[in-house]
Motif scaffolding. Structure first.
Motif, PDB file in Angstrom:
ATOM      1  N   ASN A  14       0.811  -1.222   0.000  1.00 51.34           N
ATOM      2  CA  ASN A  14       0.000   0.000   0.000  1.00 51.34           C
ATOM      3  C   ASN A  14       0.841   1.266   0.000  1.00 51.34           C
ATOM      4  N   ASP A  51       5.553  -6.191  -4.598  1.00 48.63           N
ATOM      5  CA  ASP A  51       4.345  -5.537  -4.102  1.00 48.63           C
ATOM      6  C   ASP A  51       3.457  -6.606  -3.459  1.00 48.63           C
ATOM      7  N   GLU A  55      -4.592  -5.230  -2.461  1.00 50.51           N
ATOM      8  CA  GLU A  55      -5.300  -4.492  -3.496  1.00 50.51           C
ATOM      9  C   GLU A  55      -4.367  -3.417  -4.060  1.00 50.51           C
ATOM     10  N   ASP A  56      -4.684  -2.929  -5.243  1.00 48.96           N
ATOM     11  CA  ASP A  56      -3.823  -1.952  -5.898  1.00 48.96           C
ATOM     12  C   ASP A  56      -4.138  -0.548  -5.373  1.00 48.96           C
ATOM     13  N   ARG A  57      -3.781  -0.319  -4.126  1.00 48.00           N
ATOM     14  CA  ARG A  57      -4.011   0.981  -3.481  1.00 48.00           C
ATOM     15  C   ARG A  57      -2.731   1.404  -2.762  1.00 48.00           C
ATOM     16  N   HIS A  58      -2.181   2.529  -3.166  1.00 51.32           N
ATOM     17  CA  HIS A  58      -0.900   2.966  -2.603  1.00 51.32           C
ATOM     18  C   HIS A  58      -0.975   4.418  -2.161  1.00 51.32           C
ATOM     19  N   GLY A  71      -0.576   9.803  -8.177  1.00 58.46           N
ATOM     20  CA  GLY A  71      -1.339   8.592  -8.413  1.00 58.46           C
ATOM     21  C   GLY A  71      -1.372   7.688  -7.198  1.00 58.46           C
ATOM     22  N   SER A  72      -2.048   6.564  -7.326  1.00 55.60           N
ATOM     23  CA  SER A  72      -2.240   5.667  -6.186  1.00 55.60           C
ATOM     24  C   SER A  72      -2.133   4.196  -6.572  1.00 55.60           C
ATOM     25  N   THR A  73      -1.520   3.881  -7.712  1.00 56.70           N
ATOM     26  CA  THR A  73      -1.409   2.491  -8.136  1.00 56.70           C
ATOM     27  C   THR A  73       0.032   2.011  -8.035  1.00 56.70           C
ATOM     28  N   ALA A  74       0.204   0.697  -8.184  1.00 64.76           N
ATOM     29  CA  ALA A  74       1.552   0.133  -8.149  1.00 64.76           C
ATOM     30  C   ALA A  74       2.404   0.707  -9.286  1.00 64.76           C
ATOM     31  N   ASP A  76       2.173   3.684 -10.516  1.00 69.09           N
ATOM     32  CA  ASP A  76       2.570   5.044 -10.125  1.00 69.09           C
ATOM     33  C   ASP A  76       3.787   4.990  -9.197  1.00 69.09           C
ATOM     34  N   ASP A 100       0.010  -6.992 -17.949  1.00 64.14           N
ATOM     35  CA  ASP A 100       0.583  -6.560 -16.666  1.00 64.14           C
ATOM     36  C   ASP A 100       2.107  -6.489 -16.759  1.00 64.14           C
TER      37      ASP A 100
END
Length: 692
Positions: A14, A51, A55-58, A71-74, A76, A100
Motif C-alpha cells: 500500500n 508488491d 489491493e492496488d491501493r498505494h 497517483g495511487s497504483t503500483a 505510479d 501486466d
C-alpha cells in the motif's frame, strides 16, 4: 563466469516499505524512494521489489514529505522508484497477464517477478518468455518445509499449497523458459536464522538457470553461506538492509572477505550522490503555491482556499483497539487483523522477554563496548547523544556506572530549552563526572530555519530533529570515536517499526527520511540568505568517514530494559533530575521534552493540525501499554489535551516575527484531507471517543 550478486529485496505494501516475518507480520519501514536512492548511491548490483498489497491501493499517508508520487497504483509507485533507481530492477506482485508485464516494463522495471499466476497457469511462463525474453522473467518460489523434510511451493503470499516440490517446480519453470528463480523460505522469513541451505541446495542442484536465495538472513555472514554452501548465483534479503548504517557496503565487504568474488564495494555514486539534489525551480513553485493558499485563507477564510484538498469529503477513521493511536499517524504505523497496532504488539513482545534474555543482551552490549573502548587514552570510549532529559541521565548512568566507560556527552542546543531543562542539562557533567560538548548554532540561522521549515513542511523543528541526529555523529567522527549511543528507538517503541530481535541502529537513511522528512541541509541553502557555512551543524559525516571508522549508532533500549517512568524515579533520587515545575498545555506528563519548550507545545499542536492527534495520544498509548492507566482515563485525557492551542505560540511568533493570523493560515494548508473536512464553516474530524 558471472560474479555472484548481492541483491536487496524490498517489500511494498500500500505504498510503504515493510518488514516481514513468516509472511504474516508486517511492520512499516518507510517510503520506498528514500531507500532506493540510498541503494543507487552505493551502486547496488540489482534490486528486487515485491508488491505484497492485497489491493492496488498505494499512499504515503502523509503530505509533508520531500518525497511524493502522483497517483495511487503500483505503476505510479514504480514510476517514482524508477526515477531514482540506478541498478537493474525486478518488480513483482499481482501480475496476472502479459499486459501486466508490459505495463511494468514500460513503467521502469527491467525484469518481472511472477509467483501465483505461474502456479495457476504454467503456460503463462512460456508465453511470457516467448514475448519478452527469458532474461526478464523471474519466477518466485515461496517454499515451506513439510514434516517429511521435503519442500513444497506455495502461492498467494504463502497461503495456498501447490502440491509440487520446490525442486520439481523449479525444473518445470526452467523448461518453460524462466530466466531466473527467486527462492524464498516461508519458514525462515524474518527469523534471522540464516538461509535454509537444504532448500537452496535442493533447487540449485536441480536447475541450470540462476537461483537467488532469499529468507532468513540475520547477519552479514549468512550471505556468503548462501553462495558457498547453497550454490546460489545471487543472495538476497528483505529486512537486514533496513537495520544498520552502511548495510549494503558492509554486507558486500563481508562476502568479499569470505572469498566470494563480487563487484567492489562502492560508497558514493557520482550519478546519485547521497545528499538529494533538489529541483530548486520546482521546489520554489511548490512553496509559492502553498503560500498563495495561505494568503487566500488569511484574507478570506479557509473556504477561500484556491487549491482545496482532493481526498474524500468525509474520510473514514480508525484507532488501535488497545492504545489510542490512529491508523493515520505521523509515525510509520500498521495494524494487524485484530485492529491492534504494531506498537502494542511489540510492547507485548518486549514485556514477555525473560530476565535471562535481558542478561544475554547485556552480554552482547558488553562485547560491543569492549570493541570500542579506548586502550591508549587518546579519545573517549563513546559518545552519548544527550538532551539533559530523563533518558539522557539513564544512558549516562548505565554506560558510566554499570559498564565503566568514559563517554563524551554531546548536546545539540536549539535555543529552546525550558529553565528546568537547562538546569538538568548543566547538572549532568557534575552528576556523572563526564566531559560535555554543547553545540549551539547561531540564532539568526535558527530563526530562519524555524520560519522556513514551518512553511515548507508544517514543522518549525526540522533544525532540532536534524541537528540532534547530526551533531553527535559529527563530533564522534571528528574525534575518531566509533560508537554513538542513543536512548530507545522511538519508532520501535511508539509504532513497532521493528522487531525486538532486529537490534536496529541509527543510520543516515533513518535520519534523513524520518527525522528530516527527506529535506537535507542543502534544501535550505540560498533560502532567506542561508549559506553552506550557516548550515554546517546539519551536515552529516560522509559515508567514507563512517565506513573507515566502522561507526555504529546503538540504541541502548535494545539491550537494557526501558521503562521511562521507572527511569525517571531513579534519576530523580540518585542524580537530582527535575521534572517540570508547571504543567504543559498539551499533555499530563511533566518529565518529557524539557529540552525544547515547543516540543510539547506548538510543534505538537501542528501534529494535531496535520493528523488529528498530539502528544497526549503518544503518552497515553505508552502508559496503556505499561499498564499505568485504563482506556477510559486515556480517552478522557486525549479528548481534553490533544485539541489545545498552547501558550508557547506567543513566544515562537515573537521569536520568528510572524503574526498569529499568518501562522493559522499557513497551518491550515497542512491539514490532512484524510483526517479533516469543512462543515458549517468549521474544521471537523472524527474523534477516538466515537470508536471507544
Amino acid at each position: 563466469m558471472p560474479f555472484p550478486r548481492l541483491i536487496p529485496c524490498l517489500l511494498l505494501k500500500n505504498g510503504l516499505l515493510m518488514r516481514s516475518q513468516l509472511f504474516k507480520v508486517h511492520q512499516v519501514i518507510g517510503n520506498p524512494m528514500s531507500t532506493v536512492e540510498r541503494f543507487s548511491s552505493w551502486n547496488v548490483d540489482e534490486l528486487v521489489i515485491l508488491d505484497i498489497s492485497a489491493e492496488d491501493r498505494h499512499d504515503l499517508r502523509r503530505d509533508d514529505l520531500a518525497h511524493r508520487y502522483d497517483g495511487s497504483t503500483a505503476l505510479d509507485v514504480l514510476k517514482a522508484i524508477a526515477r531514482v533507481c540506478c541498478m537493474p530492477l525486478a518488480f513483482g506482485g499481482r501480475i496476472r497477464s502479459l499486459d501486466d508485464i508490459s505495463a511494468r516494463l514500460e513503467a521502469g522495471a527491467d525484469k518481472v517477478v511472477i509467483n501465483s499466476q505461474a502456479l495457476k497457469s504454467p503456460q503463462f511462463i512460456a508465453n511470457a518468455a516467448r514475448r519478452f525474453g527469458s532474461q526478464c522473467i523471474v519466477v518466485s518460489i515461496d517454499a515451506k518445509r513439510a514434516a517429511d523434510g521435503s519442500y513444497e511451493a506455495f502461492s498467494d503470499s504463502g497461503v495456498c499449497p501447490s502440491g509440487k516440490t520446490a525442486s520439481a517446480w523449479a525444473r518445470e519453470v526452467e523448461n518453460l523458459g524462466a530466466g531466473e528463480i527467486l527462492l524464498n523460505s516461508i519458514d525462515r522469513d524474518g527469523s534471522g536464522l540464516g538461509y535454509d541451505l537444504d532448500l537452496v541446495r535442493s533447487v540449485t542442484e536441480s536447475v541450470a538457470i540462476p537461483v537467488i536465495a532469499l529468507g532468513g538472513v540475520g547477519n552479514y555472514g549468512h550471505f556468503a553461506l548462501g553462495v558457498k554452501d547453497g550454490g546460489a548465483s545471487a543472495v538476497s534479503a528483505a529486512n537486514i538492509f533496513h537495520f544498520f548504517e552502511l548495510s549494503y557496503p558492509l554486507a558486500k565487504q563481508s562476502c568479499i572477505d569470505a572469498g566470494i568474488p563480487m563487484r567492489r564495494v562502492s560508497l558514493n555514486s557520482r550519478w546519485f550522490p547521497r545528499e538529494p539534489v533538489f529541483d530548486v525551480q520546482a521546489e520554489n513553485a511548490r512553496l509559492e503555491k502553498r503560500m498563495a493558499r495561505a494568503r487566500a485563507i488569511q484574507s478570506d477564510g479557509p473556504d477561500a482556499d484556491p487549491f482545496p484538498p482532493s481526498h474524500d469529503a468525509r474520510p473514514k477513521a480508525s484507532w488501535c483497539t488497545k492504545c489510542t493511536y490512529p491508523y493515520l499517524s505521523a509515525a510509520p504505523m500498521e495494524m494487524d487483523d485484530q485492529g491492534v497496532c504494531m506498537g502494542c504488539r511489540m510492547s507485548e513482545v518486549k514485556q514477555a522477554i525473560p530476565m535471562s534474555e535481558w542478561n544475554r543482551r547485556r552480554d552482547l552490549l558488553k562485547e560491543i563496548v569492549e570493541q570500542a573502548r579506548c586502550r591508549d587514552g587518546s579519545r573517549h570510549d563513546c559518545v552519548i547523544a544527550v538532551s539533559g532529559g530523563k533518558d539522557s541521565y539513564f544512558q549516562a548512568h548505565v554506560l558510566k556506572n554499570e559498564f565503566g566507560l568514559n563517554p563524551l556527552l554531546v548536546t545539540y542546543n536549539g535555543n529552546n530549552y525550558t529553565p528546568v531543562g537547562w538546569r538538568n542539562l548543566h547538572r549532568m557533567k557534575e552528576a556523572f563526572g563526564l566531559d560535555h560538548v554543547i553545540y549551539a548554532p547561531n540564532v539568526d540561522a535558527l530563526k530562519k530555519l524555524n520560519r522556513l521549515s514551518f512553511k515548507v513542511m508544517g514543522d518549525m523543528n526540522w533544525h532540532a530533529h536534524a541537528g540532534i541526529t547530526t551533531i553527535p555523529v559529527r563530533i564522534a567522527a571528528q574525534n575518531k570515536i566509533p560508537l554513538v549511543f542513543w536512548g530507545e528507538h522511538g519508532y520501535l517503541d511508539l509504532c513497532g517499526q521493528f522487531s525486538m530481535n532486529d537490534f536496529p541502529e541509527m543510520s543516515y537513511r533513518d535520519r534523513l527520511e524520518h527525522f528530516a522528512r527527506s529535506y537535507e541541509w542543502n534544501y535550505f541553502e540560498g533560502r532567506e540568505g542561508l549559506t553552506s557555512q550557516d548550515l554546517i551543524p546539519w551536515k552529516y559525516p560522509s559515508d567514507q568517514e563512517l565506513f573507515d571508522l566502522n561507526m555504529r549508532g546503538i540504541y541502548l533500549g535494545n539491550y537494557v530494559y526501558w521503562e521511562a517512568n521507572n527511569h525517571t524515579d531513579m534519576v530523580i533520587e540518585r542524580y537530582g533530575f527535575e521534572v517540570s515545575d508547571e504543567p504543559f498545555d498539551r499533555t499530563y506528563r511533566r518529565m518529557s521534552n524539557l529540552d525544547d519548550m515547543h516540543e510539547n507545545g506548538i510543534h505538537d499542536y501542528l501534529k494535531f493540525i496535520k493528523f488529528g492527534y498530539g502528544r497526549c495520544t503518544d503518552h497515553t498509548s505508552k502508559d496503556l501499554r505499561a499498564g499505568l492507566m485504563d482506556r477510559t482515563k486515556a480517552l478522557e485525557l486525549v479528548m481534553s489535551y490533544d485539541p489545545v492551542k498552547p501558550r508557547d505560540l506567543a513566544r515562537w511568533l515573537q521569536y520568528v516575527g510572524m503574526s498569529e493570523a499568518e501562522f493559522d493560515a499557513i497551518a491550515d494548508t497542512f491539514r490532512d484531507p484524510r483526517v479533516w473536512w469543512r462543515e458549517g464553516g468549521k474544521w471537523v474530524k472524527h474523534d477516538i471517543i466515537e470508536q471507544g
